[in-house]
Design a protein around this motif. Structure first.
Motif, PDB file in Angstrom:
ATOM      1  N   LYS A   1      13.780 -50.968  10.018  1.00 56.24           N
ATOM      2  CA  LYS A   1      13.230 -51.242   8.688  1.00 56.24           C
ATOM      3  C   LYS A   1      11.887 -50.548   8.495  1.00 56.24           C
ATOM      4  O   LYS A   1      11.627 -49.939   7.450  1.00 56.24           O
ATOM      5  CB  LYS A   1      13.066 -52.747   8.489  1.00 56.24           C
ATOM      6  N   HIS A   2      11.037 -50.613   9.511  1.00 50.85           N
ATOM      7  CA  HIS A   2       9.709 -50.004   9.415  1.00 50.85           C
ATOM      8  C   HIS A   2       9.809 -48.486   9.327  1.00 50.85           C
ATOM      9  O   HIS A   2       9.134 -47.858   8.494  1.00 50.85           O
ATOM     10  CB  HIS A   2       8.872 -50.409  10.625  1.00 50.85           C
TER      11      HIS A   2
ATOM     12  N   TYR B   1      11.128 -47.542   5.873  1.00 48.67           N
ATOM     13  CA  TYR B   1      10.091 -47.680   4.843  1.00 48.67           C
ATOM     14  C   TYR B   1       9.119 -46.498   4.899  1.00 48.67           C
ATOM     15  O   TYR B   1       8.771 -45.911   3.876  1.00 48.67           O
ATOM     16  CB  TYR B   1       9.342 -48.998   5.035  1.00 48.67           C
TER      17      TYR B   1
ATOM     18  N   ILE C   1      14.963 -52.990   1.517  1.00 48.77           N
ATOM     19  CA  ILE C   1      13.554 -52.612   1.478  1.00 48.77           C
ATOM     20  C   ILE C   1      13.312 -51.283   0.770  1.00 48.77           C
ATOM     21  O   ILE C   1      12.241 -51.056   0.210  1.00 48.77           O
ATOM     22  CB  ILE C   1      12.965 -52.562   2.912  1.00 48.77           C
ATOM     23  N   CYS C   2      14.321 -50.402   0.762  1.00 50.81           N
ATOM     24  CA  CYS C   2      14.130 -49.052   0.202  1.00 50.81           C
ATOM     25  C   CYS C   2      14.935 -48.793  -1.068  1.00 50.81           C
ATOM     26  O   CYS C   2      14.741 -47.753  -1.706  1.00 50.81           O
ATOM     27  CB  CYS C   2      14.502 -47.999   1.247  1.00 50.81           C
TER      28      CYS C   2
ATOM     29  N   GLN D   1       8.453 -43.679   1.973  1.00 48.50           N
ATOM     30  CA  GLN D   1       7.100 -43.420   1.490  1.00 48.50           C
ATOM     31  C   GLN D   1       6.720 -41.952   1.640  1.00 48.50           C
ATOM     32  O   GLN D   1       5.934 -41.417   0.856  1.00 48.50           O
ATOM     33  CB  GLN D   1       6.095 -44.284   2.265  1.00 48.50           C
TER      34      GLN D   1
END
Length: 243
Positions: free
Chosen positions: A145-146, A149, A172-173, A153
Motif C-alpha cells: 500500500k505504501h 501510494y 488508496i489509489c 504520487q
C-alpha cells in the motif's frame, strides 16, 4: 491506455525463435505479451520490432532500479521502441519514478507514451523474507500500500502486485490506477517459485486490472486450450481444471 482487462502471456523463452514459434503455434490474434529480462537480454530491440510487426501489445518487463538520471535516460530509449507498458521497482523511490515518467515522455513516439508501472513486491516474496532478509518490519499489505501510494504520487500509472493486494491498492489509489498481477495459476497447478498466487477467477473477483500468465500456458501440453481456459476464467469467472 490498455484494452479492457488484458491477459499478458509471459514469453519466458531463451530465444526469440522459440518465442515466435510458440506464438505461431498459439495462432490467436490480438494477444498481449510480456517480454522479460531473459528474452530481451538475448535478443535486444529486434524481438520488440518483430512482435510489433505482428501487432501484439507489449509489456516490456525490465524492472529498472537505478539512480534517477540513469533511469530517465534508459526510459527515453525504451519509449522509442514503441512498447505499451514498462516498469521500475517502486523501491527506487519517488524521484526515480518521476524521472522514469519524464524519460518516457521525452522518448514517446507520436505522443504515445508507454504506461509506467512500479513493482511493489515480487510475488516470490513473503513476510518472512521481508523481515529476515530485507529488514522490512511492516507486513506485506502495508508495504505494498505504501509503495503504491508513493508510486501514484510520483506519477506512475499503476503497480505490479499480487492479486491479494489489488483491492487495497485501488482503495488508496483509485480504480483508475492499474494493478497488474503475476502469480496466476489454476487450482491444480504448482506454484513453482512464486508464493503469493491466485487463480484468474479470484483475480477477476478482486478487481485486478490485468493479469500475467506464463508457464500455465507456455508449458501446457495444449497451450491453445490452456489459453482459452485462463481467458475464460479471467473474463467470465468460468474456471475449469487444466489436466
Amino acid at each position: 491506455m490498455l484494452a479492457t482487462k488484458p491477459m499478458f502471456i509471459a514469453l519466458d523463452f531463451p530465444s526469440g525463435e522459440e518465442a515466435l514459434s510458440f506464438l505461431d503455434q498459439l495462432a490467436i490474434e490480438e494477444v498481449a505479451v510480456k517480454v522479460g529480462m531473459e528474452l530481451f537480454y538475448k535478443e535486444g530491440p529486434s524481438i520488440i520490432e518483430q512482435l510489433k510487426q505482428r501487432n501484439y501489445k507489449i509489456f516490456l518487463d525490465l524492472k529498472l532500479h537505478d539512480i534517477p538520471n540513469t533511469v530517465e535516460r534508459a526510459m527515453k530509449n525504451l519509449a522509442s521502441l514503441g512498447v505499451d507498458v514498462v516498469n521500475v521497482h517502486a523501491a527506487g523511490g519517488k524521484r526515480m519514478i518521476e524521472a522514469a515518467q519524464k524519460g518516457l515522455q521525452e522518448g514517446a513516439i507520436n505522443g504515445q507514451k508507454p504506461l509506467l508501472l512500479a513493482v511493489t513486491q515480487l510475488t516470490s516474496t513473503d513476510d518472512e523474507m521481508l523481515s529476515e532478509q530485507l529488514l522490512i518490519q511492516e507486513e506485506m499489505e502495508q508495504v505494498v500500500k505504501h509503495y503504491a501510494y508513493n508510486a501514484k504520487q510520483a506519477g506512475a500509472d499503476g503497480v505490479v502486485c499480487s492479486v491479494w493486494e489489488s483491492r487495497l491498492v485501488h482503495d488508496i489509489c483509485g480504480t483508475d490506477f492499474y494493478t497488474v498481477t503475476p502469480g496466476i495459476r489454476m487450482e491444480n497447478q504448482h506454484n513453482q517459485d512464486q508464493v503469493r498466487v491466485a487463480t484468474p477467477t479470484v483475480a477477476n473477483e478482486q478487481g485486478v486490472s490485468a493479469i500475467v500468465v506464463g508457464r500455465g500456458i507456455t508449458k501446457a501440453e495444449d497451450p491453445v486450450r490452456a489459453y482459452h481456459q485462463f481467458e475464460g476464467a479471467w473474463n467470465n469467472g468460468n474456471e475449469t481444471t487444466i489436466s
